[in-house]
Design a protein around this motif. Structure first.
Motif, PDB file in Angstrom:
ATOM      1  N   ASP A  95      -1.841  -2.661 -37.612  1.00 12.53           N
ATOM      2  CA  ASP A  95      -3.159  -3.263 -37.809  1.00 12.53           C
ATOM      3  C   ASP A  95      -3.917  -2.419 -38.816  1.00 12.53           C
ATOM      4  OD1 ASP A  95      -5.580  -4.523 -37.573  1.00 12.53           O
ATOM      5  OD2 ASP A  95      -6.002  -3.839 -35.540  1.00 12.53           O
ATOM      6  N   VAL A 128      -8.166  -0.100 -32.864  1.00 16.31           N
ATOM      7  CA  VAL A 128      -8.567  -1.089 -31.843  1.00 16.31           C
ATOM      8  C   VAL A 128      -7.368  -1.322 -30.933  1.00 16.31           C
ATOM      9  CG1 VAL A 128      -9.248  -3.485 -31.468  1.00 16.31           C
ATOM     10  CG2 VAL A 128     -10.220  -2.197 -33.384  1.00 16.31           C
ATOM     11  N   ARG A 129      -7.597  -1.223 -29.634  1.00 10.16           N
ATOM     12  CA  ARG A 129      -6.491  -1.421 -28.704  1.00 10.16           C
ATOM     13  C   ARG A 129      -5.979  -2.852 -28.815  1.00 10.16           C
ATOM     14  NH1 ARG A 129      -6.536   1.472 -22.882  1.00 10.16           N
ATOM     15  NH2 ARG A 129      -7.505   3.011 -24.272  1.00 10.16           N
ATOM     16  N   ARG A 130      -4.661  -3.025 -28.766  1.00  8.91           N
ATOM     17  CA  ARG A 130      -4.061  -4.346 -28.890  1.00  8.91           C
ATOM     18  C   ARG A 130      -3.389  -4.745 -27.593  1.00  8.91           C
ATOM     19  NH1 ARG A 130      -2.938  -5.401 -34.396  1.00  8.91           N
ATOM     20  NH2 ARG A 130      -2.127  -7.403 -33.724  1.00  8.91           N
ATOM     21  N   GLU A 131      -3.664  -5.936 -27.169  1.00  7.46           N
ATOM     22  CA  GLU A 131      -2.936  -6.495 -26.041  1.00  7.46           C
ATOM     23  C   GLU A 131      -1.615  -7.055 -26.561  1.00  7.46           C
ATOM     24  OE1 GLU A 131      -4.094  -6.023 -23.080  1.00  7.46           O
ATOM     25  OE2 GLU A 131      -5.816  -5.053 -24.031  1.00  7.46           O
ATOM     26  N   GLY A 132      -0.784  -7.494 -25.649  1.00  7.62           N
ATOM     27  CA  GLY A 132       0.485  -8.105 -26.052  1.00  7.62           C
ATOM     28  C   GLY A 132       1.628  -7.486 -25.278  1.00  7.62           C
ATOM     29  N   PRO A 133       2.829  -8.073 -25.434  1.00 13.33           N
ATOM     30  CA  PRO A 133       3.979  -7.598 -24.665  1.00 13.33           C
ATOM     31  C   PRO A 133       4.321  -6.146 -25.002  1.00 13.33           C
ATOM     32  CG  PRO A 133       4.457  -9.677 -25.805  1.00 13.33           C
ATOM     33  CD  PRO A 133       3.145  -9.203 -26.309  1.00 13.33           C
ATOM     34  N   ASN A 173       2.064 -13.148 -33.130  1.00 12.76           N
ATOM     35  CA  ASN A 173       1.819 -13.641 -31.775  1.00 12.76           C
ATOM     36  C   ASN A 173       1.288 -15.070 -31.775  1.00 12.76           C
ATOM     37  OD1 ASN A 173       2.464 -11.283 -30.086  1.00 12.76           O
ATOM     38  ND2 ASN A 173       0.821 -10.313 -31.262  1.00 12.76           N
ATOM     39  N   VAL A 214      -2.550 -14.050 -28.375  1.00  8.72           N
ATOM     40  CA  VAL A 214      -2.924 -12.828 -27.667  1.00  8.72           C
ATOM     41  C   VAL A 214      -4.374 -12.506 -28.013  1.00  8.72           C
ATOM     42  CG1 VAL A 214      -2.487 -10.347 -27.484  1.00  8.72           C
ATOM     43  CG2 VAL A 214      -0.569 -11.936 -27.692  1.00  8.72           C
ATOM     44  N   ARG A 215      -5.171 -12.265 -26.997  1.00  6.13           N
ATOM     45  CA  ARG A 215      -6.580 -11.983 -27.248  1.00  6.13           C
ATOM     46  C   ARG A 215      -6.692 -10.673 -28.035  1.00  6.13           C
ATOM     47  NH1 ARG A 215     -11.100 -13.406 -22.806  1.00  6.13           N
ATOM     48  NH2 ARG A 215      -9.606 -15.113 -22.661  1.00  6.13           N
ATOM     49  N   ARG A 216      -7.606 -10.660 -29.002  1.00  9.08           N
ATOM     50  CA  ARG A 216      -7.776  -9.469 -29.832  1.00  9.08           C
ATOM     51  C   ARG A 216      -9.138  -8.847 -29.594  1.00  9.08           C
ATOM     52  NH1 ARG A 216      -4.331  -9.821 -34.395  1.00  9.08           N
ATOM     53  NH2 ARG A 216      -5.213  -7.854 -35.049  1.00  9.08           N
ATOM     54  N   GLU A 217      -9.135  -7.551 -29.394  1.00  5.77           N
ATOM     55  CA  GLU A 217     -10.397  -6.824 -29.347  1.00  5.77           C
ATOM     56  C   GLU A 217     -10.850  -6.542 -30.775  1.00  5.77           C
ATOM     57  OE1 GLU A 217     -11.835  -6.505 -26.493  1.00  5.77           O
ATOM     58  OE2 GLU A 217     -10.070  -7.467 -25.610  1.00  5.77           O
ATOM     59  N   GLY A 218     -12.027  -6.002 -30.901  1.00  9.84           N
ATOM     60  CA  GLY A 218     -12.518  -5.617 -32.232  1.00  9.84           C
ATOM     61  C   GLY A 218     -13.916  -6.160 -32.437  1.00  9.84           C
TER      62      GLY A 218
END
Lengths: 243, 243, 243, 243
Positions: free
Chosen positions: A65, A72-77, C68, C72-76
């Motif tokens: 990113d 920024v923390r990323r969600e996902g598998p 994705n 997938v929800r993205r923070e930021g």
């Protein structure tokens, strides 16, 4: 106490940091792998610069990113994250290999580093992923009061561990870093940094909750702006380079 | 004669090819490395699939240009291209390593493959770059009338070479492939493919200029559509799998 | 009741969905804008296809995360998200304009859609961002029991709103969609879909908590696989195309 | 004579240029659109900065190739390039619209600009593409001895044209710019730039083949380094800002 520093964070036409000035002052370079920053050309020239100054090279993988610089923390598998990090390490490793350089360590970057310090299961997954790529790599983890537990949790990976303290960051009562949103989170004054480092060298850090033991082998330093560079120069006076 | 096939050309949510059906039929899988196609997850599952079927895994690096699938020649500094290709190989290599797989070969993809067949200096640079990453890798080059010259030019790299012929492509009088713009460039009918392959097995190919000797160790096959899959199945009848 | 359908979700060499088959069956096409899917070429050909079938074109912006698929929800920073979404809408709008097409609506995609349905402040920010780009666009929102509150919260934007129900998704007791992790979340059998749609046409949906009123102007349908296409064909029998 | 300057060439965490210092000195800002540089956040803040200083905003689209900063010519289908450029213009246009700004002009960037100056058919395609998006945009083209022919070739697009000269570049005998590989291609000394600009203001430029007429309405200036900024300041003394 060895100094480690983030390097190779330029990208294509965009420069970041003054790696040429900083490299001679540090022991370990944490080199961006094209995830949060860097690209194959930047990797190659950062590796070559490190070699020139006898600095050990490590991979500094992070969330893929660039736009958020991996902050920024990323969600996902998690599996997907693991493959991504392995691919980043491998990219750097191949270029290093072609330059005759053996990678020395891996230190997760930015929000990924914070995520792993918050979530030991993720830390273990990351360390296992690193070990599966190359079990001779040193894995860098923050030195907190949980050091012993982390060491136990990571023991099965067989990786050597390096616990690090932060030269220019103030600490919370629990031994974590003050959040950057806190105005006093980052030390800018070289003398304040020097005092902080001298304390860390004695294995203690001041926190709002009183002095706390910090047991670290390596110190994370920054040199990416004039103030940081001045502080780094001051730190080098306290911790002469050995090699 | 070993069959090699391009694999792992999906990307994120997009599938391409039917790797599960094709993998059992081939000997070598050329796996996309995230340049023209693929991503770390696709790499991991393609590597695992190959392992399951005892297929040797190779890197299939290409121009970093997913939108054109690496099929458009790119200008730019050669050093930059070299670093890019090394990074791609390294990414696949790290994931392979984590799965206990040792990469076997490297075959440049698409427009990069064509560029290197047109420009022996580029071929040499690519081979040197591969050798610098891992000198045990086999380097795949098209079997043309220039085979001996290519072999001589690449000898100093120390890489084992594998020269390949194409199972479903017709040849020009100079031993190069007919351009895809030529309506008869690609053979679709399984029996035409079978005849073409039988000829190649005897070291000869028909061209508009008459029969031409083709000296190849490996045959590039495709299975990415029903017709190609039918042809591949037919080829396997002619060339039983050894391992 | 108008049928809206996600379209233009191919990318470069990768195809997704069968837009040519589906387009004649729908009223509104939600066209990917290069964020979660699509690229300028895909946008252009999807717009042209919609025009050919007198289908209204809308923007379907999402998180800039092809790998994705925007799921997938993205923070930021929210400002950054807003600029991203405006840029995506503008990209589609410019290509539409060049084809003589005026965009009709905007429907956020995937995890962004779910995020806005969970967070009305984000819904308002998105609607304001859309209105600031083009106040003649219709903004698509899920028809839930909160419809009236949403309408009130969005009134100041001046945007026309279209509330949508889902033709092939089962509903939770609160009127939200069952999570995809629930095995019964998606209806595959065309007759089950037909029953569900007939119920929606009467303004009611079955939920585990009993029947619930759903007040919708548009129905989201899918046609991206054979089962979905069969269901879509069945829905079209129930809801004849008007135009 | 109006001054135009490239702006908004930062990307994510990477800064480039000193837009805050330069903006008050120029008349037209050519704003990167996320192709060779820029991103939606950079676009938004550059547009806002231009508005603050009453500077007219234009789109500066280029090859979608951040790593090479759009400075390497790209092969590939022209239709694809056209869609890409329209998408870039649209992205900027939407963000501009949301800030109450109407875009004023379009100037292709870098290698794309050079490609269009070498290939009038491409120039025409680009101008047609711009006109199809918004016929009120001014299209910027280099002022060469071919000015009249270019004007005739572009007349059917209906676009207003602005021909530009270059304040800090030396000219070849044919009225094209000296290639950057030529050591004297770029003027760094503010007084040399001032002399060059004074000559251009009189419609003449020195070339190795003698003086040549240059008929331009706008002057391209740079301010992205201290020397360029000094030259720009000097130019502003010669050409007072009107608005």
């Amino acid at each position: 106490m060895l100094l480690n520093c983030d390097m190779g964070e330029s990208y294509g036409p965009w420069e970041k940091g003054d790696d040429a000035a900083v490299m001679p002052l540090v022991d370990w370079a944490n080199i961006a792998c094209g995830g949060h920053a860097g690209d194959p050309d930047v990797m190659a020239r950062t590796l070559a610069l490190a070699r020139e100054h006898d600095v050990r090279c490590g991979a500094h993988p992070g969330y893929a990113d660039r736009r958020n610089f991996g902050r920024v923390r990323r969600e996902g598998p998690v599996d997907s994250l693991i493959h991504e990090i392995q691919a980043q390490i491998g990219a750097l490793q191949a270029i290093a290999k072609s330059l005759g350089i053996v990678l020395h360590h891996v230190k997760p970057h930015g929000a990924l580093y914070l995520a792993m310090m918050d979530d030991e299961a993720l830390m273990v997954r990351l360390a296992e992923a690193v070990a599966a790529v190359d079990s001779s790599l040193v894995f860098v983890v923050q030195a907190t009061p949980d050091r012993k537990r982390h060491a136990a949790s990571l023991a099965h990976t067989g990786l050597a561990l390096a616990f690090e303290a932060f030269a220019d960051r103030t600490y919370a009562a629990d031994g974590r870093l003050q959040a950057r949103s806190n105005p006093s989170a980052v030390l800018h004054d070289p003398e304040l940094v020097a005092n902080h480092v001298q304390s860390l060298l004695q294995g203690v850090v001041d926190t709002p909750g009183g002095p706390l033991a910090v047991d670290a082998e390596t110190l994370c330093v920054h040199g990416d702006n004039p103030a940081a560079y001045a502080a780094l120069t001051r730190i080098r006076e306290l911790i002469p380079r050995v090699s």
